[in-house]
Motif scaffolding. Sequence first.
Motif, PDB file in Angstrom:
ATOM      1  N   GLY A   1       0.697  -0.806   0.120  1.00 24.62           N
ATOM      2  CA  GLY A   1       0.018   0.416   0.097  1.00 24.62           C
ATOM      3  C   GLY A   1       0.886   1.509  -0.151  1.00 24.62           C
ATOM      4  O   GLY A   1       2.291   1.593   0.573  1.00 24.62           O
ATOM      5  N   PRO A   2      -0.589   2.450  -0.224  1.00 21.47           N
ATOM      6  CA  PRO A   2       0.648   3.735  -0.164  1.00 21.47           C
ATOM      7  C   PRO A   2       1.322   3.952   0.728  1.00 21.47           C
ATOM      8  O   PRO A   2       2.621   4.942   1.161  1.00 21.47           O
ATOM      9  CB  PRO A   2      -0.066   4.855  -0.691  1.00 21.47           C
TER      10      PRO A   2
ATOM     11  N   GLN B   1       8.404   0.874  -4.773  1.00 20.12           N
ATOM     12  CA  GLN B   1       7.668  -0.264  -5.865  1.00 20.12           C
ATOM     13  C   GLN B   1       7.368   0.436  -7.469  1.00 20.12           C
ATOM     14  O   GLN B   1       7.643  -0.224  -7.786  1.00 20.12           O
ATOM     15  CB  GLN B   1       6.485  -1.780  -4.944  1.00 20.12           C
ATOM     16  N   ILE B   2       6.949   1.851  -6.968  1.00 18.57           N
ATOM     17  CA  ILE B   2       6.390   2.047  -7.707  1.00 18.57           C
ATOM     18  C   ILE B   2       7.537   3.001  -8.662  1.00 18.57           C
ATOM     19  O   ILE B   2       7.906   2.966  -9.291  1.00 18.57           O
ATOM     20  CB  ILE B   2       5.487   3.214  -7.546  1.00 18.57           C
ATOM     21  N   VAL B   3       8.671   2.953  -7.715  1.00 19.85           N
ATOM     22  CA  VAL B   3       9.960   3.572  -8.444  1.00 19.85           C
ATOM     23  C   VAL B   3      10.687   2.511  -9.045  1.00 19.85           C
ATOM     24  O   VAL B   3      11.074   2.408 -10.501  1.00 19.85           O
ATOM     25  CB  VAL B   3      11.105   4.161  -7.117  1.00 19.85           C
ATOM     26  N   ALA B   4      10.482   0.878  -8.744  1.00 16.84           N
ATOM     27  CA  ALA B   4      10.756   0.211  -9.487  1.00 16.84           C
ATOM     28  C   ALA B   4      10.405   0.133 -10.966  1.00 16.84           C
ATOM     29  O   ALA B   4      10.932  -0.004 -11.418  1.00 16.84           O
ATOM     30  CB  ALA B   4      10.787  -1.044  -8.649  1.00 16.84           C
ATOM     31  N   LEU B   5       8.780   0.362 -10.746  1.00 16.18           N
ATOM     32  CA  LEU B   5       8.335   0.213 -12.239  1.00 16.18           C
ATOM     33  C   LEU B   5       8.875   1.408 -12.885  1.00 16.18           C
ATOM     34  O   LEU B   5       8.934   1.383 -13.813  1.00 16.18           O
ATOM     35  CB  LEU B   5       7.024   0.354 -11.709  1.00 16.18           C
ATOM     36  N   ALA B   6       8.706   2.785 -12.227  1.00 10.42           N
ATOM     37  CA  ALA B   6       9.170   3.854 -13.137  1.00 10.42           C
ATOM     38  C   ALA B   6      10.885   3.373 -13.696  1.00 10.42           C
ATOM     39  O   ALA B   6      11.111   3.695 -14.433  1.00 10.42           O
ATOM     40  CB  ALA B   6       9.517   5.069 -11.729  1.00 10.42           C
ATOM     41  N   LEU B   7      12.158   2.847 -12.634  1.00  5.12           N
ATOM     42  CA  LEU B   7      12.569   2.046 -13.442  1.00  5.12           C
ATOM     43  C   LEU B   7      13.355   1.363 -15.084  1.00  5.12           C
ATOM     44  O   LEU B   7      13.709   1.456 -15.922  1.00  5.12           O
ATOM     45  CB  LEU B   7      13.874   1.443 -12.507  1.00  5.12           C
TER      46      LEU B   7
ATOM     47  N   SER C   1      10.896  13.695   0.203  1.00  3.48           N
ATOM     48  CA  SER C   1       9.294  14.852  -0.473  1.00  3.48           C
ATOM     49  C   SER C   1       8.404  15.096  -1.420  1.00  3.48           C
ATOM     50  O   SER C   1       7.657  15.774  -1.286  1.00  3.48           O
ATOM     51  CB  SER C   1      11.065  16.361  -0.886  1.00  3.48           C
ATOM     52  N   SER C   2       8.397  13.774  -1.898  1.00  5.47           N
ATOM     53  CA  SER C   2       7.461  13.335  -3.030  1.00  5.47           C
ATOM     54  C   SER C   2       6.237  12.890  -1.996  1.00  5.47           C
ATOM     55  O   SER C   2       5.721  12.249  -2.928  1.00  5.47           O
ATOM     56  CB  SER C   2       8.178  12.292  -3.923  1.00  5.47           C
ATOM     57  N   GLN C   3       6.529  12.383  -1.159  1.00  6.28           N
ATOM     58  CA  GLN C   3       5.726  10.958  -0.388  1.00  6.28           C
ATOM     59  C   GLN C   3       4.174  11.441  -0.514  1.00  6.28           C
ATOM     60  O   GLN C   3       2.876  10.741  -0.546  1.00  6.28           O
ATOM     61  CB  GLN C   3       5.801  10.743   1.033  1.00  6.28           C
ATOM     62  N   ASP C   4       3.669  12.829   0.096  1.00  4.74           N
ATOM     63  CA  ASP C   4       2.523  13.400  -0.169  1.00  4.74           C
ATOM     64  C   ASP C   4       1.827  12.898  -1.425  1.00  4.74           C
ATOM     65  O   ASP C   4       0.830  13.509  -1.655  1.00  4.74           O
ATOM     66  CB  ASP C   4       2.658  14.918   0.095  1.00  4.74           C
ATOM     67  N   ALA C   5       2.635  13.806  -2.594  1.00  3.15           N
ATOM     68  CA  ALA C   5       2.259  13.954  -3.811  1.00  3.15           C
ATOM     69  C   ALA C   5       1.778  12.239  -4.610  1.00  3.15           C
ATOM     70  O   ALA C   5       0.718  12.289  -5.730  1.00  3.15           O
ATOM     71  CB  ALA C   5       3.027  14.433  -4.564  1.00  3.15           C
ATOM     72  N   TRP C   6       2.965  11.942  -3.994  1.00  6.83           N
ATOM     73  CA  TRP C   6       2.948  10.493  -4.416  1.00  6.83           C
ATOM     74  C   TRP C   6       1.621   9.503  -4.062  1.00  6.83           C
ATOM     75  O   TRP C   6       0.253   9.154  -4.609  1.00  6.83           O
ATOM     76  CB  TRP C   6       4.362   9.199  -4.324  1.00  6.83           C
ATOM     77  N   ALA C   7       1.512   9.741  -2.549  1.00  8.13           N
ATOM     78  CA  ALA C   7      -0.195   9.371  -1.667  1.00  8.13           C
ATOM     79  C   ALA C   7      -1.185   9.584  -2.327  1.00  8.13           C
ATOM     80  O   ALA C   7      -1.816   8.704  -2.505  1.00  8.13           O
ATOM     81  CB  ALA C   7       0.092   9.836  -0.550  1.00  8.13           C
ATOM     82  N   LYS C   8      -1.250  10.396  -3.197  1.00  6.09           N
ATOM     83  CA  LYS C   8      -2.482  11.108  -3.333  1.00  6.09           C
ATOM     84  C   LYS C   8      -2.351  10.861  -4.912  1.00  6.09           C
ATOM     85  O   LYS C   8      -3.697  10.487  -5.067  1.00  6.09           O
ATOM     86  CB  LYS C   8      -2.507  13.582  -3.283  1.00  6.09           C
TER      87      LYS C   8
ATOM     88  N   ASP D   1      -6.211   7.933  -9.010  1.00  6.43           N
ATOM     89  CA  ASP D   1      -5.526   7.055 -10.003  1.00  6.43           C
ATOM     90  C   ASP D   1      -5.201   5.371  -9.974  1.00  6.43           C
ATOM     91  O   ASP D   1      -5.430   5.159 -10.863  1.00  6.43           O
ATOM     92  CB  ASP D   1      -3.679   7.863 -10.395  1.00  6.43           C
ATOM     93  N   ILE D   2      -4.740   5.005  -8.930  1.00  9.64           N
ATOM     94  CA  ILE D   2      -4.735   3.400  -8.251  1.00  9.64           C
ATOM     95  C   ILE D   2      -6.053   2.962  -7.999  1.00  9.64           C
ATOM     96  O   ILE D   2      -6.547   2.149  -8.311  1.00  9.64           O
ATOM     97  CB  ILE D   2      -3.348   3.584  -8.257  1.00  9.64           C
ATOM     98  N   ALA D   3      -6.504   3.524  -6.985  1.00 10.24           N
ATOM     99  CA  ALA D   3      -7.525   3.101  -5.725  1.00 10.24           C
ATOM    100  C   ALA D   3      -7.994   2.708  -6.501  1.00 10.24           C
ATOM    101  O   ALA D   3      -8.806   1.400  -6.020  1.00 10.24           O
ATOM    102  CB  ALA D   3      -7.350   3.815  -4.718  1.00 10.24           C
ATOM    103  N   PRO D   4      -8.842   3.857  -6.990  1.00 10.49           N
ATOM    104  CA  PRO D   4     -10.282   3.506  -7.993  1.00 10.49           C
ATOM    105  C   PRO D   4     -10.160   2.363  -9.108  1.00 10.49           C
ATOM    106  O   PRO D   4     -11.140   0.887  -9.705  1.00 10.49           O
ATOM    107  CB  PRO D   4     -10.952   4.719  -8.701  1.00 10.49           C
ATOM    108  N   LEU D   5      -9.018   1.341  -9.265  1.00  7.84           N
ATOM    109  CA  LEU D   5      -8.977   0.788 -10.698  1.00  7.84           C
ATOM    110  C   LEU D   5      -8.713  -0.596  -9.674  1.00  7.84           C
ATOM    111  O   LEU D   5      -8.910  -1.206 -10.233  1.00  7.84           O
ATOM    112  CB  LEU D   5      -7.323   1.056 -11.254  1.00  7.84           C
TER     113      LEU D   5
END
Length: 356
Positions: free
Chosen positions: A173-174, A181-187, A339-346, A351-355
């Motif tokens: 979860g976020p 885990q999403i950084v891994a996908l980004a890489l 510094s990105s945690q809040d923005a990533w959680a939002k 974008d993800i939770a509804p899917l």
Amino acid sequence: MIELSRRNLLALLGSMSVPALLGVVAPARAAGTKLTAVEWGGDVVKAMKEIAAQQSTVDIDWVLHQGGAAAILPKIKAIWPRTDFDYVAGWEGSFNSMIKEDWLETIAPADIPNLADIPAKMIIKDSKGGIKAVPRAVGGMYFGYRTDTVPMPVTKIEDLFDPKLKGAICWPGPTQSMMLQIVALALHGGGDEKNMEPGWALMKDLAKSGNIGRIAVTDVDFTNSFTAGETSVGFFAEPSWAAVAKNFPVTRLTKQKGMATFLYQSGFAVLKNRPNLKATLDFINFAISPPMNALYAKVAGEAPLNAKAETPDNLKHLIFTAAELDEYVHVPDYDVVLSSQDAWAKRWEADIAPLL
């Protein structure tokens, strides 16, 4: 503040095979001293309880992290400068946040003599060179699977989207793993923590695929899902993989090309404004002594950082050569990640939770 470079990691991981020394004597009891310590659940707190049982200096009230290490930060901030905790277990990400808030005691090496056996480059410091956290172990966050139940072997990111894995993935979860885990996908998609759009695009596709059978809000969610056979593929931290591996065969993808491994150190942060400073430092010193650090590794499933502590065979997958570090391990810019945690959680919620 420490930069966790590949060179530092190599120096650290190369020091983990020295045999443990025996016979550490616990300090004399300070009558009536009680500490409040924040730890993770599962085998991590079990390990710390076993360590605490080896000494008679202090009694400890254990408070367990709910979610990832960063989840405790708002609770501390809400009542600061008062605090309810003597030490908080965490890792680079949460420690750096605490340093920025100026919540932590500066630790003198003389107060924790066993720091002399911890690789100096792995000790987290502030901008003035003051020691701000005491490392105890190194672990990893990485992909893996339960070998006996996985519908198909996983060897690359593309495999996560295979229809054979319908409902078989347990995804953090976020609040878990600083969303690495999403950084891994980004890489995989050609980005990184500074360019997350490829990661979010892949995350959307993964959520739509129906292959995620469980979102793990806590480490217990992950281990329960794996041990029950509900899911068999995931990305999580070392202690959770170790808990599953006690009873079931696990394939750890720490050295799988194209599937990033993130190494981290866990340890202790000592908070200001508490009356038990000396007792807290004495207990931490005891906890990172060679035999106690080896005990922690054996029970918790993270490799010891004390150079005189023995590394269990089941943690040798965390030892990397210089070439392997370059190929398999990604060391993120934690300032960007934090510094990105809040923005990533939002972004996750929008974008993800509804899917899912």
